[in-house]
Design an enzyme around this catalytic site. Structure first.
Site, PDB file in Angstrom:
ATOM      1  N   CYS A  79       0.754  -1.058   0.152  1.00  0.00           N
ATOM      2  CA  CYS A  79       0.436   0.053  -0.085  1.00  0.00           C
ATOM      3  C   CYS A  79       0.535   1.423  -0.125  1.00  0.00           C
ATOM      4  O   CYS A  79       1.475   1.663  -1.069  1.00  0.00           O
ATOM      5  CB  CYS A  79      -1.024  -0.009   1.118  1.00  0.00           C
ATOM      6  SG  CYS A  79      -2.553   1.199   0.938  1.00  0.00           S
ATOM      7  N   HIS A 180      -3.415  -5.324   1.117  1.00  0.00           N
ATOM      8  CA  HIS A 180      -2.559  -5.846   2.159  1.00  0.00           C
ATOM      9  C   HIS A 180      -2.414  -7.551   2.372  1.00  0.00           C
ATOM     10  O   HIS A 180      -3.562  -8.021   2.736  1.00  0.00           O
ATOM     11  CB  HIS A 180      -3.298  -5.596   3.331  1.00  0.00           C
ATOM     12  CG  HIS A 180      -2.890  -4.096   3.760  1.00  0.00           C
ATOM     13  ND1 HIS A 180      -2.241  -3.010   4.347  1.00  0.00           N
ATOM     14  CD2 HIS A 180      -3.748  -2.696   3.460  1.00  0.00           C
ATOM     15  CE1 HIS A 180      -2.240  -2.716   4.792  1.00  0.00           C
ATOM     16  NE2 HIS A 180      -2.927  -1.726   3.507  1.00  0.00           N
ATOM     17  N   GLU A 182      -1.555  -9.127   4.868  1.00  0.00           N
ATOM     18  CA  GLU A 182      -1.446  -9.730   5.772  1.00  0.00           C
ATOM     19  C   GLU A 182      -2.405  -9.672   6.385  1.00  0.00           C
ATOM     20  O   GLU A 182      -3.214 -10.489   7.374  1.00  0.00           O
ATOM     21  CB  GLU A 182      -0.322  -9.249   6.590  1.00  0.00           C
ATOM     22  CG  GLU A 182      -0.951  -7.673   7.084  1.00  0.00           C
ATOM     23  CD  GLU A 182      -0.565  -6.679   6.040  1.00  0.00           C
ATOM     24  OE1 GLU A 182      -1.283  -5.398   6.549  1.00  0.00           O
ATOM     25  OE2 GLU A 182      -0.246  -6.884   4.765  1.00  0.00           O
TER      26      GLU A 182
END
Length: 201
Positions: A79, A180, A182
């Protein structure tokens, strides 16, 4: 076990990224000085914060960052971390890292800003980061800006919001995601694994 570093530019909220890396059997340190990068096989620039403060925090490390890219140390920008690769951003007044030609622009005002939620990936070409990821896989976005590279060839996947948003970029050992990984479940974990595999080489 591969050893990687997360650069902390003071935004906090990087625990989920560290946890995701550790679940995929990486040893992870959080650093604030890239001069120590020789100790690591890869670097991650996390996705939380604002452009100018993040760039300022890299001021003393800019030369070290350019050196590690030149030496093909794998870097994953998430990002904001990816947005900093470019020359400039409409979010700030400072210049970006300038590793990639292009700019970062605000999402059109027809969107609620920040745009938050799950969107599917449209894979445009083969990519190391996307090995094992299926066309149409869903990933989690939280962002107000999108990258606009001068070289479209580095865009490996995008996402359709009614406009095309570059979602994955890749240029040699430089990787970036607008979303993202994660926070993107099993699909994100595949990408984390792929990045760590590059770090092991």
């Amino acid at each position: 076990m591969v050893k990687v570093a997360i650069f902390d530019y003071g935004a906090g909220n990087i625990f989920s990224l560290k946890s995701s890396l550790e679940k995929n059997e990486a040893e992870v340190d959080i650093i604030t000085d890239l001069k120590k990068i020789k100790n690591y096989s890869g670097l991650l620039l996390p996705g939380v914060g604002n452009f100018d403060p993040a760039i300022k925090s890299l001021d003393t490390s800019k030369i070290a960052f350019h050196d590690l890219v030149k030496n093909q140390v794998p870097v994953l920008g998430i990002c904001l971390g990816m947005e900093m690769f470019f020359e400039r951003s409409e979010e700030g007044k400072l210049g970006g890292l300038g590793i990639l030609d292009g700019e970062v622009i605000l999402l059109p005002n027809k969107f609620k800003i920040p745009h938050m939620g799950w969107n599917d990936l449209q894979i445009k070409q083969s990519s190391v980061l996307l090995e094992g990821v299926k066309e149409g896989s869903w990933v989690y976005f939280v962002h107000s800006y999108r990258v606009k590279p001068k070289n479209d060839g580095i865009i490996k996947a995008d996402s359709d919001y009614g406009i095309s948003v570059p979602a994955v970029i890749e240029n040699q050992t430089l990787f970036g995601t607008q979303f993202h990984p994660e926070k993107s479940g099993k699909v994100g974990s595949i990408m984390i694994k792929n990045f760590l595999r590059v770090c092991k080489k």
